[in-house]
Design an enzyme around this catalytic site. Structure first.
Site, PDB file in Angstrom:
ATOM      1  N   GLY A 129       0.759  -1.404   0.211  1.00 46.08           N
ATOM      2  CA  GLY A 129      -0.026  -0.056  -0.220  1.00 46.08           C
ATOM      3  C   GLY A 129       0.848   1.055  -0.056  1.00 46.08           C
ATOM      4  O   GLY A 129       2.257   1.488   0.384  1.00 46.08           O
ATOM      5  N   CYS A 130       0.503   2.687  -0.590  1.00 44.97           N
ATOM      6  CA  CYS A 130       0.948   3.653  -0.787  1.00 44.97           C
ATOM      7  C   CYS A 130       1.460   4.133   1.035  1.00 44.97           C
ATOM      8  O   CYS A 130       2.793   4.387   0.676  1.00 44.97           O
ATOM      9  CB  CYS A 130      -0.042   4.370  -1.339  1.00 44.97           C
ATOM     10  N   TYR A 131       0.812   3.840   1.991  1.00 43.74           N
ATOM     11  CA  TYR A 131       1.051   3.905   3.273  1.00 43.74           C
ATOM     12  C   TYR A 131       2.533   3.572   3.524  1.00 43.74           C
ATOM     13  O   TYR A 131       3.490   3.733   4.344  1.00 43.74           O
ATOM     14  CB  TYR A 131       0.531   3.827   4.617  1.00 43.74           C
ATOM     15  N   ALA A 133       4.521   2.180   1.918  1.00 45.66           N
ATOM     16  CA  ALA A 133       5.691   2.109   0.805  1.00 45.66           C
ATOM     17  C   ALA A 133       6.251   2.986   2.405  1.00 45.66           C
ATOM     18  O   ALA A 133       8.038   2.864   1.958  1.00 45.66           O
ATOM     19  CB  ALA A 133       4.805   2.062  -0.584  1.00 45.66           C
ATOM     20  N   ALA A 134       5.543   3.816   2.410  1.00 44.95           N
ATOM     21  CA  ALA A 134       6.371   5.808   2.301  1.00 44.95           C
ATOM     22  C   ALA A 134       6.927   4.870   4.148  1.00 44.95           C
ATOM     23  O   ALA A 134       8.149   4.956   4.853  1.00 44.95           O
ATOM     24  CB  ALA A 134       5.921   6.086   2.733  1.00 44.95           C
TER      25      ALA A 134
END
Lengths: 328, 328, 328, 328
Positions: A129-131, A133-134
């Site tokens: 997911g995007c969160y 990944a960061a």
């Protein structure tokens, strides 16, 4: 020889970014696109700048009637992938950009910058997911290096609006209501928590029981920043430089991660597959602040998906992903 | 064999975009970068996502001490180019992104989508301004096709803030003052008027004496839209479809111009070298509304500069410029 | 003695602004609010900062079951007002913010800054649209003063996104798609053209047959700018100063119109009922560029509605409208 | 009888907001304005919508030549207040919006919603910073109620760009660079930390040694959100409802604080003096997430300054501050 790829969910933001990247990819040939609301249209009607792929017709998704594809990118709403992808022929590898297959049996969690070797042999990849990944980009070196306690991590994460997806068009995502607005949401129960927790445990070998994750919606289109408050072992005296050095070694030779001395800006990653990580430690207080930045549609979705597709098809990992971020 | 390029003014927005495009160009090798405020820094300090060029040192500009270059891109403030470029060796071709050499003897006005053949043999190219790029892209087919009166044209143009350049950091361009603000400026005397007028006259063979041009500052980073009110010959009965068809023929085979049925959006061009043009005519009132959209840093600056550099160095016109626009 | 007001359509942007203004009005008492989607909720649930009115329940709209009201503000979608308001008791005065009753028999077009005296005796007021408010504010002095030809006017108008209303939540108004985007729409056929044309004819006594009106959607929440290209009588030699002086005289003593030497900014009007107008003339070319700025929810909707309500209830015209615009 | 107020620093954002609020205040008369860059201009030149105060001339600041004033608002850059205000006559009360006098002898820290009684008798008030306003508004009830450990608090705070002030016009605050950008800054050393720490200690009676504060710059003009991670005493089992109830009691009767069940949005406070606070607790993990929202120019600067001025001049606390927030 070109690799035939398909994209389902092409009219959403994640699918659209996968299309953009595949259109510019030196060895991928987009052979199939499908979408719900837009089926029957030519790509050019939805993507006026698309170029030579413009005449491709967006299909109504039917996994039993796919053309022969080497890789299928799936970018479907949460809950929609499980059934939709079960019928895809085994010979077609899948990168699922959606969330349904993360940490599911038979699927490899595609944290490409951290464990590329584990991904290469997969035929079913669940894209992070995007969160996550960061967050995990910033945490992985500290966890692997045992610099922080895996059970005591607070993630304060901030995303641009495209992270909410395109569907629905809820007025809470309208320009008039998002501009000049910032808010937390999904406190203590966001759907991305389990994959972050599972990965923390996997990388550190310890418990991730104390994980706290708070997402925020920020008035910008793209970009995610995770500001992460970590605790070191009491008395360990971990310094900023030690964290930076640990991360530089951890990511040595990895093409998409930049370890920076200064706090990262989301704009540094805009339109790219890059991850920026940085750290600030307070040894007196056993504290490390880890920071991770990605483009939520890049490393946070389609960029990492293409990176994963490169890994599972034997392409150079950076193929199609070498563009420099847009600035300003 | 690679073509050695240099960029002066690299830390401005136009120069930075030239760097981004050249960094991703298949046959250009960035061999030299210069900038005023940033000289002495490595590129990576100014462009954290730049990649393999990161270690290049930004030089203090000195035209007498240039390395051997095939092409120099100049992106300097208005008034600064004339002297600065006079000393560049004749063997180094120049594309001046700044405004000082437009319609100046010895320099070719680089309206690349319209007269590429005239550009190919040039060694000094004056790149069109951002407003002229959007305006002339939309007008050229109508003027060449004699559909409109060249002497009676009103251009209402709107630009994103990066068009004002980076220098100065005037608080009138600060986020706090630009967000939620829109205004006209430079009424009846903008510096881009002469090159628009000269080109209208050149393409139409007639007088451009009636040209009215009103620029506006819009709260967005990139993008220009020109909405242009033209008059047809009384009774000519020019229709929308006739304009669209004329433009499609005029730009047939040209890779960077899209003629669209619907009014164009600035976002369609974001990060690309594309121009979008469309038309709406009212035959009863002898009116044609022509619309042109570009990214002010793409076709409006660095994109067209690279296109011109391709033309004068014998590269494929689209080399390095094939990326699909960013969306959303 | 307080004046009892009601608002139907309170959960939309226009209705919400009417609520904000009435809540701060020295002699209006909000006695009734109605809304479609939000009926049954308390106001505080929709307007967390509303203050003492917070406990008021949003009603399901039923014109046959209204409490006794002195004035009803109606802010309903286009087409919904006609039937909805027909059943309102004659003793309740109405200001219709929506478009259904403009230039309809029995309704007074409420161009409050221009003809306040005509409004005072009305019991049914059709509030001008947002584009007409900006456009006619700038044009009225020139038309009344016979400085320009009424039959040859081109209006290039730009609006913030709240002008599209809240309903629907179409993804074309989502932050992700509107940010960094600008486009024309509704070419040659916008619904606001007839009321602009009718008012031009009324004020000038001449024909408005040549009116051209092009709206644009701008990435900002509030604000409208109309840039208007007018022609003077050939040889009249109309100057900028002449236009400014004409406007200053026309609006002398009117509290909400500011005539400025410099081109106006939309932000100057933010949150207020002000109109800013300015002019730039080119006597050689028989040209006047008139510029008008309003907040589309202020003078463009609820602000003018409250001004009209003041006029028809005998309140001071500025009551509740004296707030200074928000800046920055 | 009206109260004569002056504003020094009127052309900055904080000073400009003080002007806006004082201009609409029922008992304040703005008798003096001073500013550095704008001295000699009329107010109307800087604030085109200002109204009846427009003819007031902006003075060059000279504390020895002040007219007789009841209250002076000072909004000067950090470091500039100390000397500048020392010479103000004792009979003129001062509210210093700048940071130089916070927790300085002889000055009362003006946390108006929390200790209004302590402020009423002061003649020198140091107005809280914008971050502290949001942070302490949310924390005070928990600290006073002994629900959380004062020594273990992590503040992740996010501000709009106007918080950086107007001065300088650094390109890092330009629209082109801020739009689509988000970043942390000032890690572990922001100038607002000491006043937060001092107030935590004062309200709780305990140590604030563990305070961590991380500010972020968000692409919006106004608004601050503090997301605050607090620890309860192990085993205390503090619940969300308990926190909300504690805050409701703590702020009972206070006019400007809203305790909300849902996470607050910065836009709820836009243009107002309101503070929104909310809480989410996880009793199993001894965690409370406290959230505070203010408009950084409202409660975070000029709004609270006017509230303090009301307190020290015996006006109703809400005078001039009753406006409903702007929405959308």
């Amino acid at each position: 020889m070109s690799i035939r790829v398909g994209i389902v969910g092409v009219s959403g933001y994640g699918g659209g970014e996968a299309l953009r990247l595949c259109a510019n990819h030196p060895s991928f040939e987009v052979a199939y696109v499908a979408g719900e609301s837009s089926s029957g249209s030519k790509l050019i009607e939805k993507f006026p700048g698309i170029g030579r792929l413009g005449d491709l017709i967006i299909q109504k998704w039917d996994p039993t009637a796919l053309p022969k594809l080497d890789v299928l990118f799936a970018s479907l709403p949460t809950g929609a992938s499980k059934d939709a992808l079960a019928a895809v022929p085994a010979g077609t590898k899948i990168v699922d950009i959606g969330g349904d297959h993360r940490y599911v049996d038979g699927w490899t969690y595609g944290l490409a910058d951290v464990w590329p070797e584990q991904i290469k042999s997969a035929s079913r990849v669940a894209n992070p997911g995007c969160y996550p990944a960061a967050t995990l980009g910033a945490l992985a070196p500290l966890l692997a290096g045992k610099l922080i306690e895996p059970g005591n991590i607070i993630v304060d994460a901030k995303t641009g609006v495209s992270g909410a997806g395109r569907g629905g068009g809820d007025s809470k995502f309208s320009y008039a209501e998002v501009n000049e607005d910032l808010s937390p949401y999904g406190l203590l129960k966001h759907t991305h928590m389990p994959e972050i927790a599972a990965t923390i445990a996997k990388v550190s070998g310890g418990s991730s029981a104390g994980l706290i994750f708070t997402p925020h919606l920020v008035p910008m289109t793209r970009g995610i920043l995770a500001t992460i408050y970590c605790r070191t072992h009491p008395g360990a005296g971990v310094t900023t430089e030690q964290c930076l050095e640990t991360a530089r070694k951890f990511y040595a030779g990895r093409p998409f991660v930049r370890v920076t001395d200064k706090p990262p800006h989301t704009k540094w990653a805009m339109g790219s597959n890059l991850t920026f990580v940085s750290y600030a430690a307070d040894p007196e207080r056993n504290l490390v602040i880890a920071m991770g930045v990605v483009d939520n549609l890049g490393k946070g979705a389609a960029g990492q998906a293409v990176q994963n597709a490169n890994l599972i098809t034997g392409q150079p990992e950076t193929a199609g992903l070498e563009g420099t971020p847009l600035w300003p």
